[in-house]
Write a protein that holds these residues in place. Structure first.
Motif, PDB file in Angstrom:
ATOM      1  N   ILE A 245       0.870  -1.170   0.000  1.00 15.12           N
ATOM      2  CA  ILE A 245       0.000   0.000   0.000  1.00 15.12           C
ATOM      3  C   ILE A 245       0.907   1.220   0.000  1.00 15.12           C
ATOM      4  O   ILE A 245       1.794   1.343   0.834  1.00 15.12           O
ATOM      5  N   GLY A 246       0.695   2.111  -0.950  1.00 16.14           N
ATOM      6  CA  GLY A 246       1.601   3.237  -1.104  1.00 16.14           C
ATOM      7  C   GLY A 246       0.985   4.567  -0.713  1.00 16.14           C
ATOM      8  O   GLY A 246      -0.235   4.732  -0.746  1.00 16.14           O
ATOM      9  N   ASN A 247       1.858   5.500  -0.382  1.00 10.84           N
ATOM     10  CA  ASN A 247       1.424   6.882  -0.139  1.00 10.84           C
ATOM     11  C   ASN A 247       1.928   7.797  -1.249  1.00 10.84           C
ATOM     12  O   ASN A 247       2.086   9.000  -1.056  1.00 10.84           O
ATOM     13  N   VAL A 248       2.176   7.202  -2.436  1.00 16.12           N
ATOM     14  CA  VAL A 248       2.705   7.961  -3.566  1.00 16.12           C
ATOM     15  C   VAL A 248       1.702   8.025  -4.718  1.00 16.12           C
ATOM     16  O   VAL A 248       2.030   8.440  -5.823  1.00 16.12           O
ATOM     17  N   GLY A 249       0.471   7.591  -4.440  1.00 19.15           N
ATOM     18  CA  GLY A 249      -0.592   7.554  -5.435  1.00 19.15           C
ATOM     19  C   GLY A 249      -1.631   6.546  -4.995  1.00 19.15           C
ATOM     20  O   GLY A 249      -1.582   6.037  -3.867  1.00 19.15           O
ATOM     21  N   PRO A 250      -2.589   6.216  -5.839  1.00 15.21           N
ATOM     22  CA  PRO A 250      -3.628   5.249  -5.453  1.00 15.21           C
ATOM     23  C   PRO A 250      -3.094   3.823  -5.401  1.00 15.21           C
ATOM     24  O   PRO A 250      -2.165   3.462  -6.127  1.00 15.21           O
ATOM     25  N   THR A 251      -3.686   3.003  -4.543  1.00 12.40           N
ATOM     26  CA  THR A 251      -3.344   1.589  -4.428  1.00 12.40           C
ATOM     27  C   THR A 251      -4.533   0.749  -4.852  1.00 12.40           C
ATOM     28  O   THR A 251      -5.635   0.905  -4.331  1.00 12.40           O
ATOM     29  N   HIS A 252      -4.307  -0.139  -5.809  1.00 10.18           N
ATOM     30  CA  HIS A 252      -5.335  -1.097  -6.223  1.00 10.18           C
ATOM     31  C   HIS A 252      -5.379  -2.216  -5.186  1.00 10.18           C
ATOM     32  O   HIS A 252      -4.342  -2.772  -4.812  1.00 10.18           O
ATOM     33  N   VAL A 253      -6.576  -2.572  -4.729  1.00  7.48           N
ATOM     34  CA  VAL A 253      -6.720  -3.563  -3.661  1.00  7.48           C
ATOM     35  C   VAL A 253      -7.813  -4.561  -4.004  1.00  7.48           C
ATOM     36  O   VAL A 253      -8.870  -4.192  -4.527  1.00  7.48           O
ATOM     37  N   ALA A 254      -7.552  -5.825  -3.702  1.00  7.00           N
ATOM     38  CA  ALA A 254      -8.600  -6.840  -3.650  1.00  7.00           C
ATOM     39  C   ALA A 254      -8.615  -7.374  -2.227  1.00  7.00           C
ATOM     40  O   ALA A 254      -7.569  -7.706  -1.674  1.00  7.00           O
ATOM     41  N   GLU A 255      -9.785  -7.431  -1.631  1.00  8.09           N
ATOM     42  CA  GLU A 255      -9.917  -7.872  -0.244  1.00  8.09           C
ATOM     43  C   GLU A 255     -10.825  -9.099  -0.177  1.00  8.09           C
ATOM     44  O   GLU A 255     -11.943  -9.083  -0.698  1.00  8.09           O
ATOM     45  N   LEU A 256     -10.324 -10.151   0.446  1.00  7.38           N
ATOM     46  CA  LEU A 256     -11.114 -11.359   0.684  1.00  7.38           C
ATOM     47  C   LEU A 256     -11.864 -11.197   1.990  1.00  7.38           C
ATOM     48  O   LEU A 256     -11.264 -11.005   3.049  1.00  7.38           O
ATOM     49  N   LEU A 257     -13.199 -11.285   1.912  1.00  4.68           N
ATOM     50  CA  LEU A 257     -14.062 -11.098   3.069  1.00  4.68           C
ATOM     51  C   LEU A 257     -14.517 -12.449   3.612  1.00  4.68           C
ATOM     52  O   LEU A 257     -14.454 -13.466   2.904  1.00  4.68           O
ATOM     53  N   PRO A 258     -14.972 -12.497   4.861  1.00  8.60           N
ATOM     54  CA  PRO A 258     -15.513 -13.752   5.387  1.00  8.60           C
ATOM     55  C   PRO A 258     -16.634 -14.265   4.490  1.00  8.60           C
ATOM     56  O   PRO A 258     -17.474 -13.496   4.016  1.00  8.60           O
ATOM     57  N   GLY A 259     -16.623 -15.562   4.231  1.00  6.79           N
ATOM     58  CA  GLY A 259     -17.628 -16.137   3.349  1.00  6.79           C
ATOM     59  C   GLY A 259     -17.185 -16.265   1.909  1.00  6.79           C
ATOM     60  O   GLY A 259     -17.887 -16.851   1.082  1.00  6.79           O
ATOM     61  N   GLY A 260     -16.018 -15.670   1.572  1.00  2.19           N
ATOM     62  CA  GLY A 260     -15.455 -15.868   0.244  1.00  2.19           C
ATOM     63  C   GLY A 260     -15.669 -14.748  -0.750  1.00  2.19           C
ATOM     64  O   GLY A 260     -15.149 -14.805  -1.866  1.00  2.19           O
ATOM     65  N   GLU A 261     -16.431 -13.711  -0.378  1.00  5.32           N
ATOM     66  CA  GLU A 261     -16.616 -12.587  -1.299  1.00  5.32           C
ATOM     67  C   GLU A 261     -15.302 -11.829  -1.455  1.00  5.32           C
ATOM     68  O   GLU A 261     -14.549 -11.653  -0.496  1.00  5.32           O
ATOM     69  N   ILE A 262     -15.047 -11.345  -2.670  1.00  6.81           N
ATOM     70  CA  ILE A 262     -13.873 -10.519  -2.943  1.00  6.81           C
ATOM     71  C   ILE A 262     -14.341  -9.138  -3.369  1.00  6.81           C
ATOM     72  O   ILE A 262     -15.165  -8.996  -4.275  1.00  6.81           O
ATOM     73  N   ARG A 263     -13.811  -8.135  -2.696  1.00  2.00           N
ATOM     74  CA  ARG A 263     -14.184  -6.753  -2.992  1.00  2.00           C
ATOM     75  C   ARG A 263     -12.961  -6.025  -3.523  1.00  2.00           C
ATOM     76  O   ARG A 263     -11.870  -6.135  -2.967  1.00  2.00           O
ATOM     77  N   GLU A 264     -13.132  -5.265  -4.604  1.00  4.21           N
ATOM     78  CA  GLU A 264     -12.031  -4.499  -5.189  1.00  4.21           C
ATOM     79  C   GLU A 264     -12.288  -3.004  -5.021  1.00  4.21           C
ATOM     80  O   GLU A 264     -13.412  -2.526  -5.202  1.00  4.21           O
ATOM     81  N   TYR A 265     -11.244  -2.271  -4.696  1.00  9.45           N
ATOM     82  CA  TYR A 265     -11.360  -0.833  -4.498  1.00  9.45           C
ATOM     83  C   TYR A 265      -9.972  -0.207  -4.535  1.00  9.45           C
ATOM     84  O   TYR A 265      -8.964  -0.907  -4.754  1.00  9.45           O
ATOM     85  N   LYS A 266      -9.907   1.089  -4.344  1.00 15.06           N
ATOM     86  CA  LYS A 266      -8.625   1.787  -4.294  1.00 15.06           C
ATOM     87  C   LYS A 266      -8.468   2.486  -2.945  1.00 15.06           C
ATOM     88  O   LYS A 266      -9.451   2.960  -2.362  1.00 15.06           O
ATOM     89  N   ILE A 267      -7.245   2.533  -2.473  1.00 16.14           N
ATOM     90  CA  ILE A 267      -6.900   3.287  -1.268  1.00 16.14           C
ATOM     91  C   ILE A 267      -6.018   4.452  -1.688  1.00 16.14           C
ATOM     92  O   ILE A 267      -5.049   4.278  -2.440  1.00 16.14           O
ATOM     93  N   ARG A 268      -6.359   5.634  -1.216  1.00 16.20           N
ATOM     94  CA  ARG A 268      -5.530   6.808  -1.455  1.00 16.20           C
ATOM     95  C   ARG A 268      -5.007   7.329  -0.120  1.00 16.20           C
ATOM     96  O   ARG A 268      -5.669   7.140   0.909  1.00 16.20           O
ATOM     97  N   PRO A 269      -3.849   7.949  -0.100  1.00 16.98           N
ATOM     98  CA  PRO A 269      -3.280   8.415   1.175  1.00 16.98           C
ATOM     99  C   PRO A 269      -4.254   9.262   1.995  1.00 16.98           C
ATOM    100  O   PRO A 269      -4.330   9.127   3.215  1.00 16.98           O
TER     101      PRO A 269
END
Length: 372
Positions: A245-269
């Protein structure tokens, strides 16, 4: 002598990859088993490793790589962490175009200082100046400590470190391959995804956005309950990425949630109350020792600025993933207090005390980085 039928069968797999055809999970797992066992000529081994990486791994292929790695791993490291709370593993794949000061190593220490049980696997530098094994060795952690001590350290002081080139693995198949290769490969991606100590929670950074969802799906297939797969980009360096996860721009993320769902989003500083920084502010220094020094001083509260911020951001994501912080901002606040109150550098000292057979020698190495 090699078996002619096995040579030809293995060669057919390489040809399929060259023709950009996908292999099955089982084919890749068996191919890597033969590589670990040295059952193919080294020319064949290298051709397969290069062809799979060049084609680009499918989900099934990458799962096969990880399963082969895990089969080999458990032969040499049959230890499981049994901590009061589920342990988190934090790893970076490497192979990223933009090399930082080993963010995942510092973030692992900081996350443990905030109360998480953290197991950190790591290798020496393969595609950059330094890897996690280089960091922890410079900090005074004994890479050859028995596996039992590494697991016990995680259980008792909340942090343990395992080097894939420690003494326990010196005759393993993957140690032989790692010692001969200086290019990124599928097993560099797959190795960090192994459930090294039986953990079911992991953060694993990847070197390109294409892999974010694929790796998260692989981790779901491998039995992980929660996972975070980040890949950060630099605003000033489009098309080049960091495996954290970077503080030099957006971070692409995939998160595995309980139950097996995968959520995709971006984190910005700014999502965590931090400012975007230029990549050069967190870039790798010229040597592994310099990287170890700057991280140790950041953990000790002797440094301010973007390097501290990127450690805070990655520790905050760990806390949020494990249910210890409601938001990234709250996680950043927790991590900042851990540094200010001296708990972060105390955590690193505690690791040396808990894991090293001779702690005094390790303590002395660490303290050389903290002298003003």
């Amino acid at each position: 002598m090699f078996d002619e039928d096995k040579l030809r069968a293995f060669g057919r797999l390489v040809v399929k990859l060259q023709q950009r055809e996908d292999l099955t999970r089982e084919e890749v797992r068996e191919a890597y088993r033969q590589i670990w066992r040295n059952e193919q000529p080294e020319l064949h081994q290298g051709a397969f490793i290069a062809a799979l990486r060049a084609k680009g791994e499918s989900q099934a292929e990458l799962t096969g790589v990880v399963e082969a790695f895990q089969d080999e791993w458990r032969l040499w490291f049959p230890h499981t962490v049994r901590s009061p709370e589920p342990p988190l593993s934090i790893a970076g794949v490497g192979m990223d175009a933009l090399k930082t000061v080993n963010v995942s190593s510092g973030a692992a220490v900081l996350a443990a200082a905030c109360g998480l049980y953290v197991h950190k696997p790591g290798a020496p530098a393969l595609t950059g100046v330094s890897g996690a094994a280089d960091m922890f060795a410079h900090w005074g952690v004994d890479l050859d400590a028995p596996g039992e001590a590494q697991v016990k350290s995680t259980e008792t002081c909340r942090l343990g470190f395992t080097s894939v080139v420690g003494r326990a693995f010196m005759t393993s198949g993957f140690a032989r391959v790692i010692s001969q290769i200086r290019i990124g490969s599928s097993f560099h991606i797959g190795g960090p995804l192994v459930r090294h100590v039986g953990e079911r929670h992991k953060i694993a950074g990847v070197p390109e956005p294409r892999l974010v969802r694929i790796v998260c799906e692989v981790m779901r297939d491998l039995g992980y309950e929660r996972a975070l797969v980040p890949c950060a980009e630099s605003t000033a360096h489009p098309g080049r990425y960091l495996d954290e996860i970077g503080n030099v721009g957006p971070t692409h993320v995939a998160e595995l949630l309980p139950g097996g769902e995968i959520r995709e989003y971006k984190i910005r500083p700014e999502d965590a109350g931090l400012r975007e920084a230029p990549f050069e502010a967190i870039a790798s220094r010229g040597t592994a020792e310099e990287n170890a020094r700057v991280l140790a001083r950041a953990l000790a509260g002797k440094l301010e600025g973007p390097i501290v911020d990127v450690l805070l951001l990655n520790a905050a994501a760990s806390l949020k993933l494990m249910g210890k912080a409601d938001s990234l901002t709250a996680g950043v606040d927790q991590a900042r207090r851990a540094i200010q109150e001296g708990r972060a550098i105390a955590q690193l000292r505690a690791l040396i005390e808990a894991q090293n057979p001779e702690p005094a020698r390790g303590r002395a190495k660490l303290e050389t980085f903290l002298v003003d």
